[in-house]
Motif scaffolding. Structure first.
Motif, mmCIF file in Angstrom:
data_model
loop_
_atom_site.group_PDB
_atom_site.id
_atom_site.type_symbol
_atom_site.label_atom_id
_atom_site.label_comp_id
_atom_site.label_asym_id
_atom_site.label_seq_id
_atom_site.Cartn_x
_atom_site.Cartn_y
_atom_site.Cartn_z
ATOM 1 N N ILE A 1 65.900 5.524 35.592
ATOM 2 C CA ILE A 1 66.952 6.361 34.817
ATOM 3 C C ILE A 1 66.367 6.584 33.575
ATOM 4 N N THR A 2 66.453 7.774 33.188
ATOM 5 C CA THR A 2 66.036 7.984 31.719
ATOM 6 C C THR A 2 66.897 8.543 30.850
ATOM 7 N N VAL A 3 67.158 8.164 29.444
ATOM 8 C CA VAL A 3 68.043 8.667 28.615
ATOM 9 C C VAL A 3 67.438 8.756 27.274
ATOM 10 N N ALA A 4 67.465 10.154 26.817
ATOM 11 C CA ALA A 4 66.870 10.294 25.414
ATOM 12 C C ALA A 4 68.144 10.110 24.364
ATOM 13 N N GLU A 5 67.724 9.702 23.176
ATOM 14 C CA GLU A 5 68.647 9.429 22.213
ATOM 15 C C GLU A 5 68.003 10.492 20.911
ATOM 16 N N ILE A 6 69.098 11.559 20.262
ATOM 17 C CA ILE A 6 68.681 12.028 19.153
ATOM 18 C C ILE A 6 69.496 11.895 18.159
ATOM 19 N N TYR A 7 69.062 11.832 16.788
ATOM 20 C CA TYR A 7 69.929 11.719 15.747
ATOM 21 C C TYR A 7 70.017 13.219 14.902
ATOM 22 N N GLU A 8 69.320 13.978 15.038
ATOM 23 C CA GLU A 8 69.143 15.265 14.347
ATOM 24 C C GLU A 8 69.795 16.324 15.112
ATOM 25 N N ALA A 9 70.699 17.256 13.873
ATOM 26 C CA ALA A 9 71.131 18.371 14.698
ATOM 27 C C ALA A 9 69.872 19.131 15.091
ATOM 28 N N ASN A 10 70.100 20.258 15.951
ATOM 29 C CA ASN A 10 69.120 21.092 16.543
ATOM 30 C C ASN A 10 68.692 22.135 15.207
ATOM 31 N N TYR B 115 73.382 21.982 19.985
ATOM 32 C CA TYR B 115 72.430 22.163 21.319
ATOM 33 C C TYR B 115 73.060 22.620 22.385
ATOM 34 N N LYS B 116 74.412 22.345 22.617
ATOM 35 C CA LYS B 116 75.086 22.603 23.703
ATOM 36 C C LYS B 116 74.958 24.015 24.393
ATOM 37 N N ASP B 117 74.711 24.942 23.588
ATOM 38 C CA ASP B 117 74.722 26.435 23.745
ATOM 39 C C ASP B 117 73.245 26.958 24.467
ATOM 40 N N VAL C 87 72.777 20.240 30.218
ATOM 41 C CA VAL C 87 72.280 18.691 29.764
ATOM 42 C C VAL C 87 73.610 18.037 29.772
ATOM 43 N N ASN C 88 73.699 16.539 30.018
ATOM 44 C CA ASN C 88 74.717 15.613 30.185
ATOM 45 C C ASN C 88 74.699 15.168 28.757
ATOM 46 N N PHE C 89 75.616 15.514 27.803
ATOM 47 C CA PHE C 89 75.423 14.952 26.284
ATOM 48 C C PHE C 89 76.578 13.727 26.296
ATOM 49 N N TYR C 90 76.018 12.548 25.861
ATOM 50 C CA TYR C 90 77.136 11.447 25.498
ATOM 51 C C TYR C 90 77.015 11.092 23.983
ATOM 52 N N VAL C 91 78.328 11.366 23.559
ATOM 53 C CA VAL C 91 78.706 10.876 22.019
ATOM 54 C C VAL C 91 78.819 9.558 21.853
#
Length: 388
Positions: free
Chosen positions: A127-136, A185-187, A192-196
């Motif tokens: 299972i992989t999951v990326a984490e990003i801190y910056e807005a698009n 990012y959503k549009d 993508v499954n986003f997890y806040v």
């Protein structure tokens, strides 16, 4: 049986995640990173001010050396130093993933590790999951460009040295720090499954802010004084406040100045106090009354997290990611991005001692939310969802 987790970390506060996750009994956590120093080594004595990590963290000093050399070299030669750094970091992370990975969760920061992780996407047992801190950047750069144009300033677009969105081609699980970041990012990436997962910090703040009924209420801005951070919005609000309430407040900015002519904005109740190390900054901020962040885009804002840990009331724009948390905790006020009149109204509200006291109490009550332990537990919940 413990779940194996491998964290391919960028060299910043994300390394502290290990400190929280390794306390979780159901996880077996390994973390790999660079440009940090292990505690108890000769390097930790030679570089006491460098970020230190636990001795169990796997650190590549080779990539660290390359990164430091590239950062130095960029002052003399114009080149895409980040692209070279990313090449070496992916090479290092690829070596870290050569052991048996079946049943593992690979938690990674895509700018530095996406190419290494891509090789394992075909394995259904990983299972992989990326984490990003910056807005698009494709979302925020036009906003920044427009605001700079209004101020007749030149603007250099952010985050274009590498394509930081390319990992979306294969990654469907992404952790973001705020609903604001997800919305940017959503549009563009609807599948993508986003997890806040709101961020947390591993810091010790012994001296908390004490609310005082001061004659002069002091507002602090913390961060780079720039158009993007909304410094002109703050100054416009302060000037409007001065005409409405007089000299009963002061605005002080802590941090580097992006625009030299910002000093023209100085007055008796607006001043720049420059850069300070963290300890000095905490000592100074506890004597302020409110922290203000009027950014046109901020993924979350660790400066506001630190203010809340101090117990300071805050005022942020609705384009600062942490605004959702502040609303839920009732520990600060939110104003409409770029609206200096709305900001002035909110600042005037907090001239009132009772209003500040209420926000202070709520900030103290919710301090635990901002710790690395709470952040780790929120990450753990994501791991469990990914296994469902």
């Amino acid at each position: 049986m413990k779940k194996n987790v491998k964290i391919l970390s960028r060299p910043d506060h994300s390394t502290y995640l290990y400190e929280g996750l390794r306390k979780e009994k159901e996880l077996d956590v390994e973390i790999f990173t660079f440009d940090v120093i292990k505690e108890g080594t000769i390097f930790s004595k030679l570089f006491p001010n460098k970020r230190h990590v636990d001795k169990d963290v796997k650190v590549s000093y080779s990539v660290t050396f390359v990164r430091r050399f590239l950062i130095l070299l960029r002052y003399f030669v114009r080149f895409n130093w980040l692209k070279i750094e990313v090449y070496f970091s992916n090479f290092f992370f690829n070596l870290c993933l050569r052991n048996n990975l079946d049943g593992s969760v690979i938690h990674y920061w895509p700018v530095y590790a996406s190419k290494a992780v891509f090789r394992y996407k075909s394995n259904k047992n990983i299972i992989t999951v990326a984490e990003i801190y910056e807005a698009n950047p494709n979302f925020v750069n036009p906003i920044f460009m427009e605001e700079n144009d209004k101020r007749n300033k030149k603007f250099k677009p952010y985050n274009l040295m590498v394509d930081q969105n390319s990992f979306f081609e294969f990654e469907k699980n992404v952790i973001v720090p705020s609903s604001y970041v997800m919305a940017t990012y959503k549009d563009s990436f609807p599948n993508v499954n986003f997890y806040v997962v709101p961020l947390g910090l591993d810091i010790n703040i012994p001296n908390l802010h004490i609310v005082k009924d001061n004659i002069i209420v002091k507002f602090a801005f913390v961060g780079r004084a720039s158009v993007e951070k909304g410094i002109y919005t703050l100054f416009d609000a302060a000037k409007l406040m001065f005409h409405r309430v007089g000299r009963c407040f002061e605005v002080h900015a802590f941090g580097p100045i992006n625009e030299l002519n910002l000093k023209d904005e100085l007055s008796e109740n607006i001043n720049f106090l420059g850069n300070h190390d963290k300890k000095t900054l905490y000592d100074k901020l506890k004597d302020y009354d409110v922290v203000v962040l009027p950014s046109f885009s901020d993924a979350y804002s660790l400066a506001i997290v630190e203010a809340q840990l101090l117990g300071l009331p805050v005022i942020v724009s609705d384009s600062v990611g942490i605004c959702d948390v502040i609303c839920n905790h009732k520990s600060g006020l939110i104003f409409k991005t770029g609206d200096h009149k709305d900001l002035a109204d909110k600042m005037i509200q907090l001239l009132d001692f009772d209003n500040r006291s209420e926000l202070h109490v709520n900030a103290i009550r919710n301090r635990d939310f901002h710790t690395i332990e709470s952040y780790s537990k929120r990450i753990l919940k994501v791991y469990k969802k990914l296994n469902e």
